[in-house]
Design an enzyme around this catalytic site. Sequence first.
Site, mmCIF file in Angstrom:
data_model
loop_
_atom_site.group_PDB
_atom_site.id
_atom_site.type_symbol
_atom_site.label_atom_id
_atom_site.label_comp_id
_atom_site.label_asym_id
_atom_site.label_seq_id
_atom_site.Cartn_x
_atom_site.Cartn_y
_atom_site.Cartn_z
ATOM 1 N N SER A 91 4.833 -14.610 4.522
ATOM 2 C CA SER A 91 4.812 -15.560 5.638
ATOM 3 C C SER A 91 4.596 -16.993 5.159
ATOM 4 O O SER A 91 4.031 -17.240 4.089
ATOM 5 C CB SER A 91 3.702 -15.205 6.620
HETATM 6 N N1 SAH Z 1 1.335 -9.867 4.713
HETATM 7 C C1 SAH Z 1 2.466 -9.942 3.806
HETATM 8 C C2 SAH Z 1 3.775 -10.247 4.483
HETATM 9 C C3 SAH Z 1 4.193 -9.171 5.373
HETATM 10 S S1 SAH Z 1 5.896 -8.979 5.732
HETATM 11 C C4 SAH Z 1 2.210 -10.903 2.680
HETATM 12 O O1 SAH Z 1 1.176 -11.586 2.676
HETATM 13 O O2 SAH Z 1 3.047 -10.968 1.783
HETATM 14 C C5 SAH Z 1 5.680 -7.542 6.734
HETATM 15 C C6 SAH Z 1 5.432 -6.285 5.965
HETATM 16 O O3 SAH Z 1 5.134 -5.258 6.909
HETATM 17 C C7 SAH Z 1 6.651 -5.798 5.199
HETATM 18 O O4 SAH Z 1 6.336 -5.647 3.859
HETATM 19 C C8 SAH Z 1 6.984 -4.461 5.865
HETATM 20 O O5 SAH Z 1 7.497 -3.503 4.972
HETATM 21 C C9 SAH Z 1 5.640 -4.048 6.417
HETATM 22 N N2 SAH Z 1 5.659 -3.082 7.516
HETATM 23 C C10 SAH Z 1 6.528 -2.985 8.553
HETATM 24 N N3 SAH Z 1 6.199 -1.962 9.362
HETATM 25 C C11 SAH Z 1 5.073 -1.386 8.831
HETATM 26 C C12 SAH Z 1 4.255 -0.278 9.209
HETATM 27 N N4 SAH Z 1 4.516 0.486 10.274
HETATM 28 N N5 SAH Z 1 3.187 0.014 8.425
HETATM 29 C C13 SAH Z 1 2.897 -0.710 7.319
HETATM 30 N N6 SAH Z 1 3.653 -1.761 6.903
HETATM 31 C C14 SAH Z 1 4.723 -2.110 7.657
#
Ligand code: SAH
Length: 230
Positions: free
Chosen positions: A80
């Site tokens: 993000s």
């Molecule tokens: N917080 C992260 C950015 C997140 S992007 C950082 O600091 O880099 C969103 C992430 O959520 C992605 O990697 C995606 O694979 C994950 N995601 C999506 N659905 C999910 C779920 N049901 N459980 C766990 N992770 C999930």
Amino acid sequence: MSRIIITILCFAYITGFGQTDYTTERKHMVKTQLKARDIRDRATLHAMLNVPRHLFVPKSKRSQAYRDGPLSIGDGQTISQPYIVALMTQELKVKATDRVLEIGTGSGYQAAVLAKIVDSVYTIEIVKNLALKAKDRLKALGYTNVTVKWGDGYHGWPIKAPFDAIIVTAGAESIPQPLIDQLKNGGRMVIPVGPNNSVRQLVLVKKINNKIITKNLIPVRFVPFTRQNE
Ligand code: SAH
């Protein structure tokens, strides 16, 4: 003499000597992207000043790590924008003794920012490759109070519950009930909610007297919250 000094300075500038840890870029990011907006929480600013964001993005993108926007981290996912990480952290109002759950580990950056502030961070990532990489990265960087799990975060982490705060960093169509159940009374959750492929609202959820109160913060775009075995 002055020619020698100029030559040394030019060499230092070209080689990036003294710049390899991106301290200058990080300070600039905090000043122009966070303080210049509405990030006032000292713990959040301190954490963002100290977590080396460039080490959470692919090597080829390090020089872009402190830009005012999200970045691709592979596997179709993104880290993000710094401002969104800061805003979500600030809104959680976490303290040093707190236990926090994150859904969507991604690169591990948000978890590292929280780990600078709270007692322990539990983070779940659905993409195995990202979960494993984030686990190794956080370990190598010395974040001993972060535990990474590969799985579907929809179910939360029941054996580690309840949590003082929960942060969801993938865009959900609705707030998963297990996460509401695993939030402590008096706790706060921040989650982007809205239809897929569209702008969502960043929602602050408070649990007060076991009732849920929600407040829309700002419109945001996030990669979708996905489900396993669906
Ligand atoms: N917080 C992260 C950015 C997140 S992007 C950082 O600091 O880099 C969103 C992430 O959520 C992605 O990697 C995606 O694979 C994950 N995601 C999506 N659905 C999910 C779920 N049901 N459980 C766990 N992770 C999930």
